[in-house]
Each structure stands twice: as C-alpha cells, then as structure tokens.
Design an enzyme around this catalytic site. Structure first.
Site, PDB file in Angstrom:
ATOM      1  N   TYR A 131      11.047  13.832   3.054  1.00  0.00           N
ATOM      2  CA  TYR A 131      11.440  12.889   4.113  1.00  0.00           C
ATOM      3  C   TYR A 131      10.323  12.794   5.134  1.00  0.00           C
ATOM      4  O   TYR A 131       9.778  13.823   5.547  1.00  0.00           O
ATOM      5  CB  TYR A 131      12.726  13.350   4.816  1.00  0.00           C
ATOM      6  CG  TYR A 131      13.876  12.429   4.482  1.00  0.00           C
ATOM      7  CD1 TYR A 131      13.779  11.072   4.777  1.00  0.00           C
ATOM      8  CD2 TYR A 131      15.028  12.901   3.872  1.00  0.00           C
ATOM      9  CE1 TYR A 131      14.811  10.209   4.450  1.00  0.00           C
ATOM     10  CE2 TYR A 131      16.060  12.040   3.548  1.00  0.00           C
ATOM     11  CZ  TYR A 131      15.941  10.687   3.837  1.00  0.00           C
ATOM     12  OH  TYR A 131      16.948   9.836   3.521  1.00  0.00           O
ATOM     13  N   GLU A 138      10.261  10.103   7.914  1.00  0.00           N
ATOM     14  CA  GLU A 138      10.478   8.969   8.825  1.00  0.00           C
ATOM     15  C   GLU A 138       9.463   9.008   9.964  1.00  0.00           C
ATOM     16  O   GLU A 138       9.166  10.075  10.510  1.00  0.00           O
ATOM     17  CB  GLU A 138      11.902   9.011   9.388  1.00  0.00           C
ATOM     18  CG  GLU A 138      12.880   8.338   8.432  1.00  0.00           C
ATOM     19  CD  GLU A 138      14.311   8.763   8.656  1.00  0.00           C
ATOM     20  OE1 GLU A 138      14.543   9.980   8.744  1.00  0.00           O
ATOM     21  OE2 GLU A 138      15.173   7.882   8.722  1.00  0.00           O
ATOM     22  N   ASP A 176       2.144 -14.927   2.172  1.00  0.00           N
ATOM     23  CA  ASP A 176       2.761 -13.987   1.232  1.00  0.00           C
ATOM     24  C   ASP A 176       1.938 -14.055  -0.055  1.00  0.00           C
ATOM     25  O   ASP A 176       2.063 -14.995  -0.840  1.00  0.00           O
ATOM     26  CB  ASP A 176       4.217 -14.400   0.985  1.00  0.00           C
ATOM     27  CG  ASP A 176       4.918 -13.479  -0.013  1.00  0.00           C
ATOM     28  OD1 ASP A 176       4.222 -12.747  -0.747  1.00  0.00           O
ATOM     29  OD2 ASP A 176       6.157 -13.518  -0.075  1.00  0.00           O
ATOM     30  N   THR A 202       3.451  -7.605  -2.459  1.00  0.00           N
ATOM     31  CA  THR A 202       3.947  -6.493  -3.254  1.00  0.00           C
ATOM     32  C   THR A 202       2.714  -5.771  -3.799  1.00  0.00           C
ATOM     33  O   THR A 202       1.603  -6.316  -3.780  1.00  0.00           O
ATOM     34  CB  THR A 202       4.818  -6.981  -4.431  1.00  0.00           C
ATOM     35  OG1 THR A 202       4.102  -7.991  -5.122  1.00  0.00           O
ATOM     36  CG2 THR A 202       6.142  -7.526  -3.949  1.00  0.00           C
ATOM     37  N   LYS A 257       2.228  -6.381  -8.664  1.00  0.00           N
ATOM     38  CA  LYS A 257       1.912  -7.552  -9.490  1.00  0.00           C
ATOM     39  C   LYS A 257       0.420  -7.472  -9.856  1.00  0.00           C
ATOM     40  O   LYS A 257       0.041  -6.547 -10.562  1.00  0.00           O
ATOM     41  CB  LYS A 257       2.295  -8.836  -8.746  1.00  0.00           C
ATOM     42  CG  LYS A 257       3.812  -8.936  -8.487  1.00  0.00           C
ATOM     43  CD  LYS A 257       4.201 -10.271  -7.932  1.00  0.00           C
ATOM     44  CE  LYS A 257       5.704 -10.411  -7.750  1.00  0.00           C
ATOM     45  NZ  LYS A 257       6.193  -9.926  -6.448  1.00  0.00           N
ATOM     46  N   ARG A 288       5.704  -0.156  -7.877  1.00  0.00           N
ATOM     47  CA  ARG A 288       6.648  -1.149  -7.367  1.00  0.00           C
ATOM     48  C   ARG A 288       6.863  -0.891  -5.875  1.00  0.00           C
ATOM     49  O   ARG A 288       7.381   0.146  -5.479  1.00  0.00           O
ATOM     50  CB  ARG A 288       7.966  -1.008  -8.142  1.00  0.00           C
ATOM     51  CG  ARG A 288       8.952  -2.123  -7.941  1.00  0.00           C
ATOM     52  CD  ARG A 288       9.884  -2.207  -9.125  1.00  0.00           C
ATOM     53  NE  ARG A 288       9.179  -2.765 -10.263  1.00  0.00           N
ATOM     54  CZ  ARG A 288       8.975  -4.063 -10.475  1.00  0.00           C
ATOM     55  NH1 ARG A 288       9.441  -4.960  -9.622  1.00  0.00           N
ATOM     56  NH2 ARG A 288       8.307  -4.474 -11.527  1.00  0.00           N
TER      57      ARG A 288
HETATM   58  N1  DSN Z   1      10.562 -11.989  -8.760  1.00  0.00           N
HETATM   59  C1  DSN Z   1       9.197 -12.288  -8.427  1.00  0.00           C
HETATM   60  C2  DSN Z   1       8.581 -13.255  -9.374  1.00  0.00           C
HETATM   61  O1  DSN Z   1       8.900 -13.191 -10.542  1.00  0.00           O
HETATM   62  O2  DSN Z   1       7.756 -14.065  -8.985  1.00  0.00           O
HETATM   63  C3  DSN Z   1       9.049 -12.708  -7.026  1.00  0.00           C
HETATM   64  O3  DSN Z   1       9.644 -11.770  -6.207  1.00  0.00           O
END
Ligand code: DSN
Length: 415
Positions: A55, A57, A201, A227, A230, A236
């Site tokens: 933990y 925080e 984004d 994110t 990707k 993740r």
């Molecule tokens: N679910 C993602 C995508 O496939 O683009 C976006 O969050």
C-alpha cells in the site's frame, strides 16, 4: 503460515492455469486489434512482482504508509523516464486506466456542468470523452464534433465553427479509431480561439509519439492522457502528463480525488516500459508498425475495401464494409473463425447499431512486435479479403486458418 502459500498455481488452481495456457496459445494467432499489443518478458516480470503487496497511498516520499522506500524508487524512476520519453513538465503515473486518467483531468480542470467538446463516439471518439452513459457525460456536458462526411478526416474549419457554437471549457483530441495524424497544433489554435483548455488523449498513438513517428502534443496540450498498454507496450494502466501550472491539481485529482492505493507492481512495470520506449530497437518497431499499416491498407484497398479517409498515417485502418454488403459483426465472426482476430467498429455516419456496425478496425501493433513485415501484411490482407468474399464458407475459413497457423508458427510470440 498457510501451507498453500507456497504451492504453485498448477497445484492450487489448475482451472485458472489452464485458461492462462489457452490464452497464451490464442495469442499465437493473428491479432489485429488496434488497441492491443504484446508486453515484454521484463514488463511481465515486474507486473507479477511482490510490489503488488504494498500500500502506498500518496506520492513518492510523501506516503500515508511506512515501508515505501522501494516503491518510491520505482515511482520516481517511472516519472523521470516518462518525462524524458515525452518531454513533459509533469507526470502522474498512478491512473489505473485511460478512463480514470481522463476523469481525473476533468476533476482537476472542470466544474460540474462544464462543457467537454470531443469527437463523436461513432466517428472514433471515446466513452470517457463526455459520452452520456459515462460519468464524464453525467457530471459534465458532452458536446461533439465529427469528421467531414466528404473526406472522413477532421476539418479545421468545421471543428472551429462547432467550438465557437458550443463554447466548451475543454476540448478533447485523440481517438480510438482515427487512422490519420491528429492535428494538435490546429486544436491548440481552436482552443485558444474559444478560451478552452486542451486535452490530448494519446492512448492509441503514445508509442508512435514516443518514437517520433507521430507528432507530439506536448507543446500544445494543457493535459495529455494515455494508457500504457497499447502502442507503448507496457502494463495495463495509464498516466497523465500536464503543464507545471496544472501539476498540483492533477495530482490531487488522481489521489485522493478518484483513486486510493496505487498499483505499485504496475507502476514498476510502467518504469520498465518507459525504459524500453527509449531504445532505438523500439523506435524501429514503431516505424515498422506504421509501414505495416500502410502495406495492409494498400492490399485491402486493392481488394476493393472502402477505407475511411482513404488510407492511414498510423497503426490502424478503418474499413467501411457497406460496399461489400457486410456488417462488422459478421466480418469479425468469420475472420475469428479463420484465426484472424480484429474488432467490428462503427464508421463515421454509420447506420448500424454499435453491436453490429458497418466496419472493421484493423491494427498492426501486435503482428509487428512479433517480427512480421510488409509482405506478411499483404498476405494477411489478402486472407481478410478471401474470407470476407464468402464469409459463410467453412471451406474458405478452414483453408485460411491453416495458412494463418503456418505463418504464425514462423513468428512465435512466447518461445
Ligand atoms: N477499448 C479501447 C479501444 O479498443 O480502442 C479504448 O479504450
């Protein structure tokens, strides 16, 4: 100590182990889901480390718990490396997901009822960009711009006119299904024209931005979210970058604003992923991702597929199947049966429901990471065409599935 503590997964839970093994085998197939990629051995080791037990925080050196010296070190490393990779003033690596990163930015920047102007969901936007069934559209008011009906791309004058009409407090650019370069500089001009903040984004394109294969929004956006799983090929999770003037508000919005304890094992893996994104090998992979996407687009186009915007500048292609008399749902299912995984996707001005759709989204990150190049993309593109020319034929699907298997065995993911 409970004796089961030292037992392996095979002993404790063979059903879960079996599902993991099956998933490993499934991932050896062709994966064209544009928002997915593959994590390295090093990233996976960090993800499964004992840091999951801790933990923490708060933020490095200002925690609400003792014993944080090691997790402080990895969070410091993650922040320092992310700043270096992107050239950002301030970085928060604690968001658990892209949606939570976006919600934290709104919490930092907006008041309830303020307006978010973003891309229409069915044109490539995202639920967390102010869509009414998401918290972002319940607390704030989502207003939307679209791509041009004629060109399938974002047209400056159209977005500017919409921004002047809506007068939003924040404009969002960066998408889930936009195959072209995001014009960050133009968005800055539009935001300034209407006195709005700008959020980029870059979840889909972050790896391309890190490698210099797509322009960076850092000079233009007040806030940047992404994110990490990707094109960045990390664990993740997500992160927020912002200008120094917004740093305190962003940090407070993430914790205690909308999250509790950070996932320290994931933050450790983010640190590893940022290190990997600084290498020349990764830059080459990202360059190849785009070359592969262009090669795939060209094969699909040669086979009569109607590509939204006519092609691609990045890692993904959006094909409108209306001219082939097919839905995205049928295409996704029949290609899945032939060993090719991708997703159905709405196309701009789609008349089909989101569970059916008129299109497919085709992405090249996963196949590129395992070493495939343009000639393999030409092959896969021709298989997509073959299957979709007779989507209910088991014979065609079986033939393609065998060819897919033989190609994939030459590019193993998990050796
Ligand atoms: N679910 C993602 C995508 O496939 O683009 C976006 O969050």
């Amino acid at each position: 100590m409970d004796v089961s503590f030292y037992r392996s997964l095979a002993e404790v839970d063979p059903r879960v182990l079996e599902a993991i093994g099956a998933e490993e085998r499934r991932q050896e197939g062709i994966n064209l889901i544009a928002s997915e990629s593959l994590t390295s051995q090093a990233v996976r080791e960090a993800c499964s480390s004992v840091m999951t037990n801790k933990y923490a925080e708060g933020y490095p050196h200002k925690r609400y718990y003792g014993g944080c010296e090691n997790v402080d070190l990895v969070e410091d490393l993650a922040i320092e490396r992310a700043k270096k990779v992107f050239g950002a003033d301030h970085v928060n690596v604690q968001p658990h997901s892209g949606t939570q990163a976006n919600l934290a930015v709104y919490l930092a920047a907006l008041k309830p009822g303020d307006k978010i102007l973003s891309m229409e969901l069915s044109h490539g936007g995202h639920l967390s960009h102010g869509y009414k069934i998401n918290e972002s559209g319940k607390i704030y008011k989502g207003e939307f711009y679209t791509v041009s009906k004629e060109t399938g791309v974002i047209e400056y004058d159209e977005v500017l006119a919409r921004a002047r009409e809506v007068k939003p407090q924040i404009i969002v650019c960066g998408y889930s299904a936009y195959p072209r370069t995001v014009p960050f500089k133009e968005f800055r001009e539009i935001a300034d024209d209407v006195g709005a903040l700008l959020l980029a984004d870059i979840a889909h394109i972050a790896g391309l931005v890190a490698a210099g294969v797509h322009p960076s929004p850092v000079r233009y956006a007040d806030y940047i979210t992404t994110t990490t799983h990707k094109t960045l090929m990390g664990p993740r999770g997500a992160m927020i970058m912002c200008r120094e003037e917004h740093a305190k508000d962003v940090d407070r919005a993430v914790f205690p604003g909308c999250q509790g304890g950070p996932f320290m094992h994931i933050i450790a893996a983010k640190a590893v992923c940022f290190k990997e994104n600084m290498t020349s090998e990764r830059k080459k992979v990202m360059e190849q991702v785009v070359k592969n996407s262009k090669a795939m687009a060209s094969t699909l186009s040669d086979n009569g597929f109607d590509l939204v915007s006519g092609g691609t500048d990045n890692h993904l292609i959006l094909a409108d199947l209306s001219n082939k008399g097919l839905t995205g749902k049928l295409a996704e299912e029949s290609l899945g049966a032939a060993g090719i995984t991708l997703n159905k996707n709405t196309v701009p001005y789609d008349n089909e429901k989101p569970f059916v759709t008129s299109g497919i989204r085709v992405g090249t990150p996963s196949v590129t990471v395992r070493g495939m190049g343009e000639s393999e993309m030409n092959l896969i593109g021709s298989w997509i065409s073959e299957v979709l020319s007779d989507p209910s034929s088991e014979k065609v699907r079986d033939k393609v599935k065998a060819e897919v298997g033989s190609l994939c065995s030459k590019f193993p993911v998990y050796k």
